[in-house]
Design an enzyme around this catalytic site. Structure first.
Site, PDB file in Angstrom:
ATOM      1  N   HIS A 160       0.766  -9.077  -4.308  1.00  0.00           N
ATOM      2  CA  HIS A 160       0.883  -9.142  -2.815  1.00  0.00           C
ATOM      3  C   HIS A 160       1.369 -10.277  -2.267  1.00  0.00           C
ATOM      4  O   HIS A 160       1.631 -10.776  -1.151  1.00  0.00           O
ATOM      5  CB  HIS A 160      -0.445  -9.177  -2.212  1.00  0.00           C
ATOM      6  CG  HIS A 160      -1.158  -7.810  -2.476  1.00  0.00           C
ATOM      7  ND1 HIS A 160      -2.636  -7.485  -2.048  1.00  0.00           N
ATOM      8  CD2 HIS A 160      -0.685  -6.446  -2.794  1.00  0.00           C
ATOM      9  CE1 HIS A 160      -2.731  -6.130  -2.427  1.00  0.00           C
ATOM     10  NE2 HIS A 160      -1.684  -5.579  -2.906  1.00  0.00           N
ATOM     11  N   HIS A 181       2.571   0.796 -10.141  1.00  0.00           N
ATOM     12  CA  HIS A 181       1.942   1.941  -9.934  1.00  0.00           C
ATOM     13  C   HIS A 181       1.997   3.069 -11.242  1.00  0.00           C
ATOM     14  O   HIS A 181       1.380   3.625 -11.757  1.00  0.00           O
ATOM     15  CB  HIS A 181       2.105   2.769  -8.580  1.00  0.00           C
ATOM     16  CG  HIS A 181       1.363   2.226  -7.518  1.00  0.00           C
ATOM     17  ND1 HIS A 181       0.996   3.048  -6.491  1.00  0.00           N
ATOM     18  CD2 HIS A 181       1.430   0.941  -7.235  1.00  0.00           C
ATOM     19  CE1 HIS A 181       0.488   2.203  -5.696  1.00  0.00           C
ATOM     20  NE2 HIS A 181       0.462   1.207  -6.128  1.00  0.00           N
TER      21      HIS A 181
END
Length: 723
Positions: A264, A96
């Site tokens: 993920h 992020h």
């Protein structure tokens, strides 16, 4: 009647600094120059002689890595680790931090540690990443100045993958922290987190119509909405927005799929409780919270009860191990829509046996449903992404390598060329997205080159304009562009409208021959040519200031240049040459301010450069707007003298975006101008600078300051001089 007031506080309580009470509140059309002064010496707590690159080189890199790896498995009761491993959290922090980068203007990204400050530290998408930074504090505290937050954040994510079994591609130290929020970045115009996506698009069904330079689909998100476009699940539609968003981060389809699937493969999302119980973001909390936000009173020191996105669950059977588990789940099961305990849309597997499910992040005796987001389902539904995933599944080693390279690109893209990377793990391979430039010669005779340039038929205007156009592409945001490499002679730059291709081709034909004859690089000759033109103009004005020059630039080739990625550097406007490709919603002066900030200029440097370039006559297309002098071609302070002369008056031209400067007595038109010219007399701060250069005692200072600012622009991308 005077009334004595007692008990009042003598302080303004933000009255002079807060958004609601700032100058721009009272006068919203005023040009805000704050972006030119954000990261100056006044905000930096380091000593003036502190050399960050030298400090990083002296850092014990292996000790840092060992300490960070140990920290990853040292679970803390105040914020316990999922399955005893902070890898997923640290990967999300690094991701992020880097994921705010967008190619359009090069802003955002992991290179400055900006996730420590608002608004990024309080974006909904960054919920609870404040905890990750606090968990890293012992390492930051121990290694001090040499280990920047920017470096530490990316290192923690990279080492997390390594500790989970991925062979990473490499890592480069060398990022320097900023010390305040980057208010120059336009994250969008919405006043509400996660506002309707339609606010960002001309047509929400055409993702390419997202307004530039934005890349994320909502205010407060890094990429796309994990629940679907505008929160409505539809994997096929989500895939189109995933593709556009990642393309704006310079990622192709294969890199996008690798990052989504590899990102993920480890960790989990957190949304196991009622969102209504979660506290405010960090910037909205009281002093007792000490900068921590999103308080979760029901967590009870359980990792499984943490709150981040509102989506709940892991993507794989073993979320602390790099493997092919993501693909096993996504493609070997059918998935149906459901909602998390926090009420977020997500997908759950159909008929998955209990033994195939991952265990709870806190209690290994409990098994939990895995989940997929709408963006994950897009990897299965979209035919292009599906084909890529099939390729990955057939060759796990290829998937791991593709992901490792994409992760490296994601976390290093905004560091600029490879020469900025430090430490023992910098990959030997040179990548095209690093905009490689070969080393240039320093052994040629500089004076001989200058003599050949001076003896050519090229005018000073042609020499100066070409050097400026070559250097002005530099962006301090991601350290791309600039004069080094001489890419102005390559596609696409040679054909840009703002570079006046016909004039450019004429000049380059002469300068390339001089480079060939003397052994100098074309890049060096272009900059030297600008210096020669300046010295001629300075001499014509009766002064003798020499323009500094540092040889050593190299020449890039077409093979070293990703032409598509350079298209975003095209100057659509350049106030320094009074150029605009077309009319825009914002004024020329605002576009000029943006370019000045990307070039790393201060307000005073922007002022002196524009005034000098005007009187030199280097406007685009030989326009006379702003050429306030009868000595065009001489480097004088006439622009400022005449701008501040009260014998003149200033008048807008009806139906046009230009102005006339008239003699106040006779009414005769003396000059014409754009708002990029007149703002230096109308804006109170810029006028203060203009008055300095208009003074009778500062004619020589003007030339000195112009030459210094010019040299700064010419050397902006000379990272070899900064080592």
């Amino acid at each position: 009647m005077n009334k004595e007031v007692t008990g009042g506080c003598p302080f303004a309580h933000g009255g002079n600094t807060s958004t609601e009470n700032s100058v721009t509140k009272w006068w919203p059309k005023a040009l805000n120059l704050d972006i030119l002064n954000q990261h100056g010496a006044r905000t930096n707590p380091m000593d003036l002689d502190y050399d960050h690159r030298a400090a990083v080189k002296a850092l014990d890199h292996e000790a840092v890595k060992a300490d960070v790896k140990a920290l990853l498995v040292d679970s803390q009761e105040w914020w316990p680790a999922d399955w005893g491993h902070y890898g997923g959290l640290m990967i999300r922090l690094a991701w992020h931090s880097a994921g705010s980068y967008r190619m359009g203007d090069g802003r955002g990204g992991a290179g400055s540690g900006n996730i420590r400050f608002a608004p990024l530290n309080s974006w909904p998408d960054n919920a609870s990443l404040d905890k990750a930074r606090r968990l890293l504090w012992p390492a930051k505290k121990k290694y001090g100045n040499a280990l920047s937050w920017a470096d530490l954040i990316v290192l923690a994510g990279t080492l997390s993958y390594e500790s989970m079994g991925l062979k990473t591609f490499g890592y480069g130290f060398g990022r320097a922290d900023i010390w305040g929020p980057e208010t120059d970045i336009n994250w969008g115009f919405e006043n509400e987190w996660l506002a309707d996506s339609a606010n960002r698009y001309g047509d929400l069904d055409e993702p390419s119509t997202m307004y530039n330079p934005l890349a994320s689909v909502h205010m407060g998100l890094i990429y796309v909405n994990p629940e679907g476009v505008n929160g409505v699940p539809d994997p096929a539609r989500t895939a189109l927005h995933v593709r556009e968003t990642f393309a704006r981060m310079a990622m192709n389809d294969e890199e996008t799929a690798a990052l989504t699937c590899g990102g993920h493969t480890v960790g989990k999302a957190h949304g196991g409780g009622d969102h209504a119980n979660i506290g405010s973001e960090p910037e909205a909390t009281g002093v007792d919270a000490q900068g921590l936000g999103w308080a979760n009173p029901g967590q009870d020191a359980k990792a499984a009860d943490a709150f981040t996105s509102g989506i709940e669950g892991a993507w794989t059977y073993d979320p602390t191990k790099w493997d092919m588990g993501y693909f096993d789940y996504l493609f070997n099961y059918e998935w149906e829509l459901t909602k998390s305990p926090a009420g977020a849309h997500q997908w759950k597997p159909v008929d998955m046996p209990e033994s195939a499910k991952p265990v709870d992040a806190s209690d290994p005796s409990i098994r939990r449903d895995p989940m997929m987001t709408d963006a994950d389902m897009a990897m299965k539904v979209d035919p292009v992404y599906n084909e890529i995933c099939q390729k990955f599944m057939a060759d796990p080693a290829y998937f791991a390598d593709t992901f490792a390279r994409a992760w490296f690109k994601l976390t290093h893209r905004d560091m600029g060329p490879k020469s900025n990377y430090l430490g023992p793990d910098v990959p030997a391979e040179v990548l095209i997205w690093q905009d490689p430039i070969p080393a240039g010669s320093t052994s040629y005779d500089v004076d001989a080159v200058k003599a050949k340039i001076a003896a050519s038929d090229l005018s000073a205007v042609e020499l100066i304009a070409t050097a400026w156009d070559s250097a002005r592409t530099y962006r301090g945001s991601d350290k791309r562009g600039g004069a080094n490499g001489a890419r102005i002679r390559l596609a696409p730059q040679k054909d840009w409208m703002g570079n006046e291709p016909q004039r450019l081709a004429k000049v380059l034909a002469v300068l390339e021959q001089i480079a060939s004859d003397t052994g100098a690089s074309v890049a060096d000759v272009i900059v030297l040519a600008g210096n020669v033109g300046l010295e001629q103009s300075i001499k014509a004005a009766g002064q003798g200031t020499a323009v500094p020059f540092a040889p050593g630039r190299g020449d890039a080739t077409d093979e070293m240049t990703d032409a598509d990625s350079f298209s975003v550097l095209e100057p659509l406007a350049d106030g320094f040459r009074n150029f605009q490709k077309e009319q825009y919603a914002v004024g020329p002066e605002e576009l000029m301010l943006d370019r000045a900030q990307l070039l790393g200029l201060t307000g005073a440097e922007m002022t002196v450069l524009l005034g000098g370039l005007r009187v030199l006559g280097v406007n685009y297309g030989d326009s006379k707007h702003g050429v306030f002098t009868d000595r065009e071609g001489q480097l004088t302070n006439d622009f400022f003298v005449n701008l501040t002369d009260m014998g003149n008056s200033w008048h807008p031209v009806a139906g046009e975006s230009t102005f006339e400067i008239r003699d106040r007595s006779s009414g005769a038109v003396k000059w014409t101008a754009t708002s990029a010219d007149l703002v230096f007399g109308s804006n109170s701060i810029l006028r203060a600078y203009a008055e300095v250069y208009a003074q009778d005692d500062n004619a020589e200072k003007f030339v000195r300051d112009f030459v210094a600012a010019w040299t700064k622009v010419m050397n902006a991308d000379r990272f070899d001089l900064q080592a």
